[in-house]
Design a protein around this motif. Structure first.
Motif, PDB file in Angstrom:
ATOM      1  N   ASP A 127       0.843  -1.200   0.000  1.00 50.87           N
ATOM      2  CA  ASP A 127       0.000   0.000   0.000  1.00 50.87           C
ATOM      3  C   ASP A 127       0.872   1.241   0.000  1.00 50.87           C
ATOM      4  N   SER A 128       2.005   1.166   0.711  1.00 46.69           N
ATOM      5  CA  SER A 128       2.949   2.281   0.733  1.00 46.69           C
ATOM      6  C   SER A 128       4.364   1.729   0.793  1.00 46.69           C
ATOM      7  N   ILE A 129       5.284   2.503   0.244  1.00 45.06           N
ATOM      8  CA  ILE A 129       6.700   2.171   0.290  1.00 45.06           C
ATOM      9  C   ILE A 129       7.461   3.387   0.808  1.00 45.06           C
ATOM     10  N   PHE A 130       8.721   3.167   1.138  1.00 39.69           N
ATOM     11  CA  PHE A 130       9.564   4.216   1.691  1.00 39.69           C
ATOM     12  C   PHE A 130      10.729   4.457   0.736  1.00 39.69           C
ATOM     13  N   VAL A 131      10.975   5.722   0.414  1.00 39.10           N
ATOM     14  CA  VAL A 131      12.109   6.118  -0.414  1.00 39.10           C
ATOM     15  C   VAL A 131      12.778   7.316   0.249  1.00 39.10           C
ATOM     16  N   SER A 132      13.980   7.621  -0.185  1.00 38.68           N
ATOM     17  CA  SER A 132      14.684   8.764   0.385  1.00 38.68           C
ATOM     18  C   SER A 132      13.885  10.052   0.161  1.00 38.68           C
ATOM     19  N   GLY A 133      13.879  10.867   1.192  1.00 42.07           N
ATOM     20  CA  GLY A 133      13.193  12.149   1.101  1.00 42.07           C
ATOM     21  C   GLY A 133      14.093  13.268   0.612  1.00 42.07           C
ATOM     22  N   GLY A 134      15.330  12.936   0.266  1.00 38.50           N
ATOM     23  CA  GLY A 134      16.204  13.953  -0.299  1.00 38.50           C
ATOM     24  C   GLY A 134      17.376  14.346   0.572  1.00 38.50           C
ATOM     25  N   ARG A 135      17.528  13.627   1.684  1.00 40.81           N
ATOM     26  CA  ARG A 135      18.734  13.809   2.487  1.00 40.81           C
ATOM     27  C   ARG A 135      18.901  12.588   3.382  1.00 40.81           C
ATOM     28  N   ARG A 136      20.113  12.375   3.826  1.00 35.23           N
ATOM     29  CA  ARG A 136      20.381  11.250   4.711  1.00 35.23           C
ATOM     30  C   ARG A 136      19.602  11.454   6.010  1.00 35.23           C
ATOM     31  N   GLY A 137      18.967  10.397   6.484  1.00 37.98           N
ATOM     32  CA  GLY A 137      18.193  10.488   7.717  1.00 37.98           C
ATOM     33  C   GLY A 137      16.756  10.934   7.504  1.00 37.98           C
TER      34      GLY A 137
END
Length: 161
Positions: A127-137
């Motif tokens: 239903d949902s996945i996680f990807v980088s938001g544009g910075r480490r952490g």
């Protein structure tokens, strides 16, 4: 912008496109080298649901592959997915220059130069996945269909164990 979310080119692009997402900030350790595994562990998630963004060179043209951190990228499959013959991982300095992000924080969303993007089809099982938001952490959680829409991605089997 979602409350509690750092502002990055990725969040700006998602907000502009009206794509719902959930921000997830975690403590990044400077000695970490496997950024996807670090995110999965810090957020208490299965590695199959956390995806890494890899910049590749396919016949001299850059493209983006988004694969689960539990898997490796199949270079032959990514080349075929974008209509090429041979793929290699892009030089990290070039990947940073073209995307506007640092390695370990490269988001598939909001890149400085929009690159052809392939999302591993395993993402569609969630239903949902996680990807980088544009910075480490910093990871963002969103629906795979929204990620496909906002990045103009295609879905193909490009991951291998």
């Amino acid at each position: 912008m979602t409350a509690g979310s750092p502002s990055t080119p990725a969040t700006v692009a998602l907000d502009r496109a009206g794509v719902p997402y959930t921000p997830h900030v975690y403590e990044h350790h400077d000695n970490a080298t496997n950024f996807g595994e670090e995110a999965a562990t810090a957020l208490g998630l299965r590695e199959e649901q956390v995806f890494k963004t890899l910049v590749v060179s396919v016949d001299g043209q850059l493209a983006v592959a988004i694969v689960p951190v539990a898997n490796r990228l199949d270079l032959k499959a990514i080349a075929a997915a974008v209509g090429g013959k041979k793929a290699t991982l892009a030089d990290p300095a070039l990947a940073e220059k073209r995307t506007g992000y640092v390695v370990g924080g490269i988001s598939p969303v909001g890149q400085k130069t929009a690159l052809r993007t392939v999302l591993d089809e395993s993402a569609l099982a969630y239903d949902s996945i996680f990807v980088s938001g544009g910075r480490r952490g910093f990871d963002i959680e969103l629906a795979p269909a929204d990620l496909v829409r906002v990045t103009n991605a295609v879905t193909r089997p490009v991951a291998r164990t």
